[in-house]
Design an enzyme around this catalytic site. Structure first.
Site, short mmCIF file in Angstrom:
data_model
loop_
_atom_site.label_atom_id
_atom_site.label_comp_id
_atom_site.label_asym_id
_atom_site.label_seq_id
_atom_site.Cartn_x
_atom_site.Cartn_y
_atom_site.Cartn_z
CG ASP A 93 6.24 1.00 -2.58
OD1 ASP A 93 7.34 1.02 -2.01
OD2 ASP A 93 6.06 0.47 -3.68
CG ASP B 168 1.81 -3.26 -6.21
OD1 ASP B 168 2.28 -2.15 -6.51
OD2 ASP B 168 2.29 -3.99 -5.33
CG ASP B 169 1.71 2.08 -9.54
OD1 ASP B 169 0.90 2.98 -9.80
OD2 ASP B 169 2.94 2.25 -9.61
CD1 TRP C 91 12.34 -1.94 -2.12
CD2 TRP C 91 12.71 0.22 -2.60
NE1 TRP C 91 11.15 -1.37 -2.44
CE2 TRP C 91 11.33 -0.06 -2.74
CE3 TRP C 91 13.17 1.52 -2.86
CZ2 TRP C 91 10.41 0.93 -3.13
CZ3 TRP C 91 12.26 2.50 -3.24
CH2 TRP C 91 10.90 2.20 -3.37
CG ASP D 161 10.72 -3.55 -6.82
OD1 ASP D 161 10.84 -3.22 -5.62
OD2 ASP D 161 9.92 -3.04 -7.60
#
Ligand code: 9PG
Length: 543
Positions: free
Chosen positions: A335, A228-229, A67, A395
């Site tokens: 992640d 995703d999540d 990130w 992100d």
């Protein structure tokens, strides 16, 4: 250039020196265009200086993490925004040695200027980084509390001179690839990801709806569908399944029966304070003063880090990932990986970097070589050779830009910028994931030129392509952009302009589309537009 290695003018041959109670033995070798420093260390060296040179006024700085940024900085730049990030989110997200970052530029693994590059080729035991000290750029290896009776290999260092910087980066990447024995996965995924439209509010019906659109509407040539999540009960409790979801097997079966590889997100080295994992095994966490040490804030909770050097934690990781794999998933986005590399007390005397790598190896072993492993929020160099894909930026988001800060996203501008500045990592260290394309034409603040710019750049860079939309909101023009991006892939790309002002040229060669030059203007500067005929926040195929 005036370079000092272990305090001396570099000369080919062998040397030794003592660092506290540790003994270093090293060799300096000539390589094409520069020097390589290799060696061994015995004892407990802590943090020590290897190389020192005059700091250029501006240079390309790299952060250790998915990130974090790779971008031009000036040597006296400060990053005051990190104080709030350290306080409110985590001190450890952007460095395992965070205090240094508040004093000036810290460049992890490598630093590069107009005509030089200094870079470490591996991070297996130590954390390598460069800082600006006075007028100097100084390269360090931090071995934390490491102690060894037998000599262990130093992380190799190279020093290159020459131009342009993109050639130096290409050489650095090739040497790092060899050093870490990276075998690049030949499958470059195209797929769908739930996060950037549904975020934490994803329901199973949303996945089913998008699966059906992907199958019935032409123009969505996806190979993988990645949840995703949102499907799990808590961070750490990956196997339980939230109400409204058909369980891991049911999810994978629904995706696979429609002709897609099944992908899933986890944060395997994280445990929320509320999770069963944390309540049942507080002793599994990295600790401080004998108590679990908070690592970061997420999902409005305190998140702890697993001590991935422990045999019982590795066994648990093996069980969890074997179970997810047995349920039918073979694409794993893992992640918040930096958690496992947080400094702190661990059961065995491993550095944070060694512990991280043991955790990652446990995951890789459980899912096997044929599963696709995508790192995210991950320490970069320690992951080389263990992952197939790597998120290489902040992100993205359904808007272009927020505050002008080096470390604060999410936004599309920063995400795309790193895809350009870290392009040299693609197909050398892993496949680059530039984060998702957003192509919907409503429920989005990105303009048409911004969406297209992102997509075409990802394509010309030959990157992984994941779309993250409610597919019913993508119109015909959006589907055409997706197709165009996919058709641009397959070449080898070099990015020029890394030390410039947010105007890049992506030169792709050898792909099915032939020679492709894509001009990418990320700046808002109207002058650049006038000079080069590429509007702000736009990409133009110039060849
Ligand atoms: C899922 C997401 C997506 C995304 C990842 C990661 O600081 N934060 O609160 C924070 C939140 C989300 C986040 C990173 C940081 O995003 O990069 O692609 O998978 O997790 O929760």
């Amino acid at each position: 250039m005036d370079i000092k290695i272990f305090g001396k003018k570099p000369a080919e041959g062998r040397g030794r020196c003592d660092v506290g109670k540790a003994r270093l033995e090293y060799g300096i070798e000539k390589i094409a265009g520069g020097l390589m420093v290799i060696g061994t260390v015995r004892g407990g060296p802590g943090r020590f200086e290897i190389v020192r040179m005059p700091a250029p006024r501006e240079f390309l700085l790299n952060n250790w993490q998915s990130w974090g940024p790779t971008q031009k900085v000036s040597r006296d730049q400060r990053f005051p925004e990190l104080e709030a990030i350290h306080r409110d989110y985590s001190p450890f997200v952007f460095s395992p040695v965070p205090d240094l970052m508040l004093r000036g530029p810290v460049s992890d693994y490598f630093a590069a200027g107009e005509s030089f590059l200094a870079g470490f080729l591996a991070s297996r035991v130590a954390h390598p980084f460069f800082v600006v000290e006075g007028g100097d750029l100084v390269g360090y290896l931090d071995y934390f509390d490491f102690r060894a009776d037998q000599p262990v290999a130093l992380e190799p260092l190279i020093l290159l001179e020459g131009t342009p910087v993109e050639s130096l980066l290409g050489r650095y990447a090739a040497l790092a690839q060899a050093e870490n024995r990276v075998v690049v996965n030949p499958w470059n995924p195209a797929g769908w990801c739930s996060w950037y439209h549904y975020f934490g509010k994803l329901e199973w019906a949303d996945v089913l709806k998008n699966l059906d659109i992907a199958r019935s509407v032409p123009g969505f040539p996806f190979e993988v569908f990645q949840v995703d999540d949102g499907y799990q009960t808590d961070i750490g409790d990956w196997l339980e399944g939230r109400a409204g979801y058909p369980g891991l097997s049911g999810m994978a079966e629904a995706i696979r029966s429609r002709g897609f590889r099944a992908g899933i997100w986890t944060a395997p080295f994280s445990a929320a304070e509320t999770s069963r994992l944390f309540r049942n095994h507080p002793d599994w966490m990295v600790s401080e003063g004998g108590r679990p040490k908070p690592c970061y804030r997420g999902w409005k909770k305190t998140i702890y880090a697993l001590d991935t050097g422990r045999a019982d934690v590795q066994a648990w990781l093996g069980e969890v990932f074997s179970a997810i794999k047995a349920a039918g998933f073979d694409y794993f986005k893992i992640d918040f990986l930096f958690a496992a590399a947080m400094p702190g007390e661990r059961a065995r005397p491993l550095t944070p970097i060694q512990a991280y790598r043991e955790g990652l190896k446990a995951v890789r072993e459980a899912i096997g070589p044929s599963s696709f492993l995508l790192g995210c929020g991950a320490p970069l160099l320690p992951s080389a050779g263990l992952v197939d894909g790597m998120r290489i930026g902040e992100d993205t988001a359904p808007y272009w830009k927020t505050k002008p800060s080096a470390f604060q996203g999410p936004n599309a501008y920063f995400a795309l910028k790193n895809a350009l500045t870290r392009s040299f990592m693609h197909k050398t260290l892993w496949l680059n994931d530039p984060d998702c394309l957003l192509l919907r034409s409503s429920q989005i603040e990105l303009a048409e030129n911004e969406r297209t710019c992102y997509a075409l750049a990802a394509g010309a860079l030959d990157n992984m392509i994941l779309d993250s939309d409610d597919l019913s909101l993508i119109d015909k023009a959006g589907r055409a952009v997706l197709e165009q991006a996919l058709n641009l892939r397959g070449g080898r790309a070099v990015v020029r302009g890394l030390l410039g002002d947010d105007f890049y040229l992506v030169e792709s060669r050898g792909g099915p589309a032939g020679a492709v030059d894509l001009a990418v203007n990320l700046s808002d500067d109207r002058r650049l537009y006038k000079e080069r005929a590429v509007p702000p926040r736009s990409a133009v195929l110039v060849r």
